[in-house]
Design a protein around this motif. Structure first.
Motif, short mmCIF file in Angstrom:
data_model
loop_
_atom_site.label_atom_id
_atom_site.label_comp_id
_atom_site.label_asym_id
_atom_site.label_seq_id
_atom_site.Cartn_x
_atom_site.Cartn_y
_atom_site.Cartn_z
N UNK A 1 2.65 1.49 -3.63
CA UNK A 1 1.76 1.88 -4.73
C UNK A 1 1.04 3.19 -4.46
N UNK A 2 1.17 3.71 -3.25
CA UNK A 2 0.46 4.95 -2.93
C UNK A 2 -0.99 4.73 -2.58
N UNK A 3 -1.46 3.47 -2.59
CA UNK A 3 -2.87 3.23 -2.29
C UNK A 3 -3.18 3.48 -0.82
N UNK A 4 -2.11 3.55 -0.01
CA UNK A 4 -2.38 3.87 1.39
C UNK A 4 -3.03 5.24 1.50
N UNK A 5 -2.65 6.14 0.58
CA UNK A 5 -3.25 7.47 0.57
C UNK A 5 -4.75 7.39 0.28
N UNK A 6 -5.13 6.42 -0.56
CA UNK A 6 -6.55 6.21 -0.83
C UNK A 6 -7.29 5.82 0.43
N UNK A 7 -6.71 4.86 1.16
CA UNK A 7 -7.35 4.38 2.38
C UNK A 7 -7.40 5.46 3.44
N UNK A 8 -6.26 6.16 3.60
CA UNK A 8 -6.14 7.09 4.71
C UNK A 8 -6.96 8.35 4.50
N UNK A 9 -7.39 8.62 3.26
CA UNK A 9 -8.20 9.81 3.05
C UNK A 9 -9.69 9.46 2.97
N UNK A 10 -10.02 8.22 3.31
CA UNK A 10 -11.42 7.82 3.45
C UNK A 10 -11.78 7.89 4.92
N UNK B 1 3.43 8.69 8.75
CA UNK B 1 3.41 8.96 7.31
C UNK B 1 4.80 9.27 6.77
N UNK C 1 7.04 8.35 4.41
CA UNK C 1 7.54 7.70 3.22
C UNK C 1 7.28 8.57 2.02
N UNK D 1 0.84 -1.21 0.00
CA UNK D 1 0.00 0.00 0.00
C UNK D 1 0.87 1.25 0.00
#
Lengths: 242, 242
Positions: free
Chosen positions: B78-87, B240, B242, B75
């Protein structure tokens, strides 16, 4: 005022990524957030989305403070991160369902098909995201950002990597969304700003160098194209186009 | 949290990750218990499953970090952690969602080994000549051990974007916390506090639960061990960096 940025500063080590910036955005007026690469656009957007904390200053989204009421902010915000990260091994619909569930969207199936129509994903909706072309991935990112019908949208380069036809479609979609919502978008395409934005904020090396309506900006700089204004405000060593 | 949990489980089950790790676990377990002569129950001649409970921790030591290594590092990469963390999800919900998903996979790997219990039960010289209480205790112990290793694996995955590094850190920490303290306690200079040092390690508590006596001290040890690693994981994610 749906987005209020008040003297926001973010320091990374020695470097001030953004330095004491303030601006507002309101519903119905699309705000173009411009600046050269590395000026601090994405940093500002990440702070507004509640992803990273600011060093000083305050910001609020949809009336909620980004630090104190982060969850409320994230409920009311649709955010498309830079580089559009997506779960590539998920199917388009599956990923929409996932995001809709996270937001507790009511009437999920209906809303998902509505958003798929809006973003023009119809023909590709049964594919895996990893199998989509860049333009369609971009649409999936936008679809995920608007699925919960948020009041505020922050889109970091929503139109990068699109072909001219897709550009027009996405611009129309953004224009439509901007009528009722507060929309902030960053882009490097000046024609796009001229086509859809009403407000323009230009940031350079972490500081705001222009914050005006598009018409006002052109008037005060007595130049016709935004490109010239952008270059004169942000280019190093006072390089100018004339 | 449940949405994320379901997404993680779907991710495991729709890729080969879960099937292969579970398959390899069962294959190695089967070979050790029924085929390899040194460790085979058939050659040993006693109706006991000790072989399984002595071997399983060492297999878990590699299997669980392999299972957890991608959860957070991918996550982040790929930067998808940003997707999760902004939900609208708290960092705790992200950590718990991922933790329980991995734990369920570990449980799925353990369940088929109940067949071995049935086999040993039937094969006893007098049918049923097996210490059922100890077996139940050992399964609880093994499950708690799995829970502790998943927490370690998740932590290892949170500190790096690189899955291989996450795996290596995970294996080392599992190995060290499992038997490292036992070995340390045997060093001469620690003679006076050796039992205290041994009690810091997982093995001591695992053995104690395996005897079939569920002591609250052991339960508290495992739960606080898991809790401690998850708190650190959450803190790392919150940084955060990274």
């Amino acid at each position: 005022m749906s987005i209020i940025v008040d003297q926001l500063t973010k320091v990374y080590g020695q470097q001030r990524a953004i330095d004491n910036i303030s601006f507002n955005a309101e519903p119905g007026k699309i705000l173009g957030f411009l600046g050269p690469n590395g000026a601090g656009k994405s940093t500002t957007m990440k702070i507004l989305a509640g992803f990273i904390p600011q060093t000083h200053g305050r910001a609020s989204v949809a009336g909620f403070d980004v630090t104190g009421q982060s969850l409320e902010v994230r409920r009311n915000l649709g955010y498309l991160p830079e580089h559009n990260p997506l779960y590539l091994d998920m199917y388009v619909k599956e990923s929409m369902e996932f995001v809709a569930n996270l937001h507790g969207v009511a009437n999920r199936a209906a809303r998902i098909s509505e958003v798929i129509d809006l973003t023009g994903l119809g023909v590709e909706q049964h594919k895996k995201i990893g199998a989509l072309s860049k333009g369609y991935r971009q649409r999936v990112g936008i679809a995920q950002a608007i699925i919960h019908d948020p009041k505020v949208l922050i889109l970091d380069e929503p139109t990068s990597g699109l072909d001219p036809n897709q550009l027009v479609e996405i611009r129309n979609l953004l224009k439509e969304l901007g009528k009722s919502k507060t929309l902030v978008l960053s882009t490097h395409i000046m024609q796009e700003v001229e086509a859809i934005c009403e407000q323009v904020v230009i940031i350079n090396k972490g500081q705001i160098v222009a914050n005006d309506s598009l018409a006002g900006l052109k008037e005060s700089h007595s130049k016709n194209s935004l490109e010239e204004i952008f270059i004169s405000l942000t280019s190093p060593a006072g390089f100018s186009v004339d | 949290m449940f949405t994320l949990f379901r997404k993680e489980i779907n991710g495991y089950l729709s890729s080969l990750v879960a099937y292969i790790t579970i398959g390899v676990f069962l294959l190695v377990m089967g070979l050790f218990l029924w085929v390899f002569p040194e460790s085979s129950i058939l050659d040993y001649g006693y109706a006991t499953m000790e072989g399984l409970f002595n071997t399983a921790p060492y297999i878990f030591m590699f299997m669980i970090p392999a299972l957890t290594m991608r959860t957070l590092s991918e996550e982040q990469k790929d930067g998808t952690f940003e997707l999760l963390a902004t939900r609208p999800l708290t960092d705790w919900q992200i950590v718990w969602g991922k933790y329980f998903a991995c734990l369920l996979i570990v449980l799925l790997a353990l369940l088929p080994t109940l067949i071995y219990y049935y086999a040993v039960y039937k094969l006893g010289a007098t049918e049923g000549n097996i210490d059922t209480g100890a077996v139940i205790g050992s399964y609880i112990g093994l499950f708690l051990l799995g829970g502790a290793f998943v927490a370690i694996g998740l932590f290892a995955s949170s500190v790096t974007k690189n899955q291989i590094i996450a795996f290596a850190i995970g294996v080392f920490l599992c190995f060290f916390t499992f038997i490292g303290f036992d070995s340390l306690s045997q060093l001469l200079s620690f003679r006076t506090i050796d039992s205290f040092i041994a009690s810091l390690g997982i093995n001591e508590h695992y053995q104690s639960v395996s005897r079939g006596v569920l002591d609250t001290r052991d339960l508290v040890y495992f739960l606080s061990f898991i809790g401690a690693f998850l708190v650190v994981t959450k803190t790392v994610l919150g940084g955060r960096k990274w």
